[in-house]
Design a protein around this motif. Structure first.
Motif, PDB file in Angstrom:
ATOM      1  N   PRO A 119       0.835  -1.203   0.000  1.00  0.00           N
ATOM      2  CA  PRO A 119       0.000   0.000   0.000  1.00  0.00           C
ATOM      3  C   PRO A 119       0.873   1.256   0.000  1.00  0.00           C
ATOM      4  O   PRO A 119       1.912   1.310   0.640  1.00  0.00           O
ATOM      5  CB  PRO A 119      -0.799  -0.123   1.299  1.00  0.00           C
ATOM      6  CG  PRO A 119      -0.001  -1.042   2.159  1.00  0.00           C
ATOM      7  CD  PRO A 119       0.678  -1.994   1.225  1.00  0.00           C
ATOM      8  N   GLY A 120       0.459   2.272  -0.734  1.00  0.00           N
ATOM      9  CA  GLY A 120       1.233   3.494  -0.842  1.00  0.00           C
ATOM     10  C   GLY A 120       2.132   3.527  -2.049  1.00  0.00           C
ATOM     11  O   GLY A 120       2.641   4.591  -2.421  1.00  0.00           O
ATOM     12  N   LEU A 121       2.380   2.364  -2.658  1.00  0.00           N
ATOM     13  CA  LEU A 121       3.188   2.313  -3.877  1.00  0.00           C
ATOM     14  C   LEU A 121       2.261   2.138  -5.072  1.00  0.00           C
ATOM     15  O   LEU A 121       1.271   1.407  -5.007  1.00  0.00           O
ATOM     16  CB  LEU A 121       4.191   1.155  -3.812  1.00  0.00           C
ATOM     17  CG  LEU A 121       5.228   1.198  -2.683  1.00  0.00           C
ATOM     18  CD1 LEU A 121       6.097  -0.051  -2.739  1.00  0.00           C
ATOM     19  CD2 LEU A 121       6.080   2.455  -2.763  1.00  0.00           C
ATOM     20  N   ASN A 122       2.595   2.775  -6.149  1.00  0.00           N
ATOM     21  CA  ASN A 122       1.754   2.743  -7.344  1.00  0.00           C
ATOM     22  C   ASN A 122       2.096   1.538  -8.204  1.00  0.00           C
ATOM     23  O   ASN A 122       2.518   1.658  -9.352  1.00  0.00           O
ATOM     24  CB  ASN A 122       1.921   4.037  -8.138  1.00  0.00           C
ATOM     25  CG  ASN A 122       0.900   4.166  -9.260  1.00  0.00           C
ATOM     26  OD1 ASN A 122      -0.166   3.555  -9.198  1.00  0.00           O
ATOM     27  ND2 ASN A 122       1.235   4.926 -10.290  1.00  0.00           N
ATOM     28  N   HIS A 123       1.913   0.324  -7.584  1.00  0.00           N
ATOM     29  CA  HIS A 123       2.207  -0.912  -8.300  1.00  0.00           C
ATOM     30  C   HIS A 123       1.002  -1.834  -8.227  1.00  0.00           C
ATOM     31  O   HIS A 123       0.199  -1.786  -7.287  1.00  0.00           O
ATOM     32  CB  HIS A 123       3.426  -1.626  -7.704  1.00  0.00           C
ATOM     33  CG  HIS A 123       4.679  -0.809  -7.735  1.00  0.00           C
ATOM     34  ND1 HIS A 123       5.088  -0.104  -8.842  1.00  0.00           N
ATOM     35  CD2 HIS A 123       5.624  -0.597  -6.778  1.00  0.00           C
ATOM     36  CE1 HIS A 123       6.229   0.502  -8.582  1.00  0.00           C
ATOM     37  NE2 HIS A 123       6.572   0.227  -7.328  1.00  0.00           N
ATOM     38  N   THR A 124       0.890  -2.708  -9.187  1.00  0.00           N
ATOM     39  CA  THR A 124      -0.215  -3.668  -9.239  1.00  0.00           C
ATOM     40  C   THR A 124       0.025  -4.799  -8.246  1.00  0.00           C
ATOM     41  O   THR A 124       1.098  -5.411  -8.203  1.00  0.00           O
ATOM     42  CB  THR A 124      -0.352  -4.252 -10.650  1.00  0.00           C
ATOM     43  OG1 THR A 124      -0.534  -3.186 -11.584  1.00  0.00           O
ATOM     44  CG2 THR A 124      -1.537  -5.204 -10.727  1.00  0.00           C
ATOM     45  N   GLU A 125      -0.993  -5.081  -7.450  1.00  0.00           N
ATOM     46  CA  GLU A 125      -0.913  -6.200  -6.509  1.00  0.00           C
ATOM     47  C   GLU A 125      -1.085  -7.515  -7.271  1.00  0.00           C
ATOM     48  O   GLU A 125      -2.115  -7.742  -7.910  1.00  0.00           O
ATOM     49  CB  GLU A 125      -2.004  -6.068  -5.446  1.00  0.00           C
ATOM     50  CG  GLU A 125      -2.151  -7.283  -4.533  1.00  0.00           C
ATOM     51  CD  GLU A 125      -0.944  -7.510  -3.622  1.00  0.00           C
ATOM     52  OE1 GLU A 125      -0.473  -8.660  -3.558  1.00  0.00           O
ATOM     53  OE2 GLU A 125      -0.483  -6.538  -2.998  1.00  0.00           O
TER      54      GLU A 125
END
Length: 437
Positions: free
Chosen positions: A268-274
């Motif tokens: 959370p907080g990072l602009n990456h795909t889970e």
């Protein structure tokens, strides 16, 4: 009637015998020498009654026999499936204790840390359709003579390594010849008696990774296309490698593939795909196996590869509360099912090993095998240190908070069985190589 006097001619007979005896000896001596020269007497074989069963098997197999039936039987019979079975009570107990070897990590030395119940030491794994012999240290040493065995992976790899060293130390002395890294993450031992090297490489992802730290990002970073060269660079010196991964993939991480961000797990907080961690573990293991297959050693041979499957934890409560893993006996067969994450991780590892085995068929001398310990480990909730990861945690009474380890295994303990199966894999490989020769 006259009286018969027995032996009345004895003085004359004795005198004649004494005269003829030297000539008889001189006549027989050349005959005896001729007999021994052309038909020498066999040397007496050492008694094997006191050896473990697996040691007796390998010793007898090393002596030429007029019949190859026993070897053919071992080679041609279906490999034993050690995956399914049950734990049965065993009065014999382990080969070693907490003080007979100096390689046990302090946190897994449950005996010296005062664990009061020792019943967990008296169980053995009984496969459903075959037998698992007691570990034979002399057999293992003989099979590994003049070779380098490396354990590569996370702390489970270290746990298995230390178990093996303790069992082998009952037959030969391991000398620590190299140590580097925090918490003894890179170590190497040498058995001079058999010219054997055994190493451990800390590599919790098998691929190149940057572990989270207090001063850096609070997540791991994995580069899925690149093997961890801390062990990859030594493959040309390694004859057998045991891989072990799993638990570190549960932590938050960012994943890179082809040097670009593939996605992340719990970031959370990072602009990456889970993307979770199942597919990532699969890619990491595939990269590791691919690297081993592509790299031959200096002798022109591949390293034998064994993958130890995921070992489940047994937390039943909070990690910092008493009774986090309270059980003192194994689960009975059918009492605990292999399901969920434990089953998924195990299945991924087995699938990747099977895929690597198909590739290995193209190359003579390349051997890949799975060491499937997930089910037998799942059934041993009693085998963890729990609060006894620290010495005498209740010496001053019951504490409100106490750290528990319900992931790693007490030594001695259930992890010793992993090495029993490892020995049986090696023993089968040896017989197969004899037949191929």
């Amino acid at each position: 009637m006259g009286v018969s006097i027995p032996f009345k001619d004895q003085p004359h007979t004795t005198s004649l015998t004494r005269k003829l005896l030297p000539y008889t000896v001189y006549a027989l001596l050349p005959i005896a020498i001729f007999r021994l020269y052309f038909y020498p007497l066999p040397f007496p074989q050492p008694s094997t009654d006191q050896l473990p069963r697996s040691d007796r098997v390998i010793l007898s197999a090393s002596v030429p026999s007029s019949s190859s039936f026993s070897q053919e039987k071992i080679v041609n019979e279906a490999p034993c499936d050690y995956t399914n079975g049950k734990w049965v009570h065993d009065t014999v107990g382990p080969l070693y204790n907490g003080t007979t070897c100096g390689t046990i990590k302090d946190g897994q030395n449950c005996i010296t840390h005062g664990r009061p119940d020792l019943g967990y030491l008296y169980w053995r794994w009984e496969p459903r359709r075959c037998k698992l012999p007691r570990f034979g240290p002399n057999t293992f040493l003989q099979l590994l003579s003049n070779k380098h065995l490396a354990f590569v992976g996370d702390s489970m790899a270290r746990n298995q390594l230390e178990s093996l060293l303790c069992m082998l130390a009952t037959a030969a002395t391991p000398n620590l010849v190299y140590r580097d890294g925090e918490d003894n993450k890179f170590r190497r031992w040498h058995f001079a008696s058999h010219n054997i090297t055994i190493s451990v490489y800390w590599s919790p992802f098998l691929v190149r990774g940057v572990e989270k730290s207090k001063t850096g990002p609070d997540h791991n970073e994995l580069f899925l296309n690149h093997v961890d060269e801390r062990w990859g660079n030594d493959l040309n010196q390694i004859d057998m490698v045991v891989l072990s991964i799993g638990h570190w993939f549960l932590h938050p991480a960012v994943y890179y593939e082809n040097d670009s961000v593939l996605g992340c797990h719990f970031c959370p907080g990072l602009n990456h795909t889970e993307i979770g961690f199942y597919g990532v573990l699969k890619k990491a293991l595939k990269t590791a196996l691919k690297s081993i297959i592509e790299r031959k050693g200096t002798n022109g041979k591949w390293a034998d590869v064994i993958v130890t499957t995921f070992s489940p934890s047994h937390f039943e409560g909070d990690w910092d509360k008493a009774g986090a893993c309270p059980k003192t006996q194994p689960y009975k067969e059918g009492e605990k099912l292999l399901e969920g994450m434990d089953a998924d991780l195990r299945n991924i590892e087995v699938e990747e090993v099977e895929a690597a085995k198909e590739i290995a068929k193209q190359f003579q001398g390349l051997r890949v095998e799975v060491l499937d310990v997930t089910k037998l480990s799942l059934m041993r909730p009693d085998g963890h240190p729990g609060p006894y990861m620290y010495p005498f945690p209740f010496a001053n009474g019951l504490q409100e908070r106490v750290q528990n380890d319900c992931v790693h295994w007490c030594l001695p303990g259930p992890v010793d069985t992993w090495n029993q199966i490892l020995l049986e894999i090696m023993r089968r490989w040896r017989f197969q190589s004899w037949v191929e020769e």
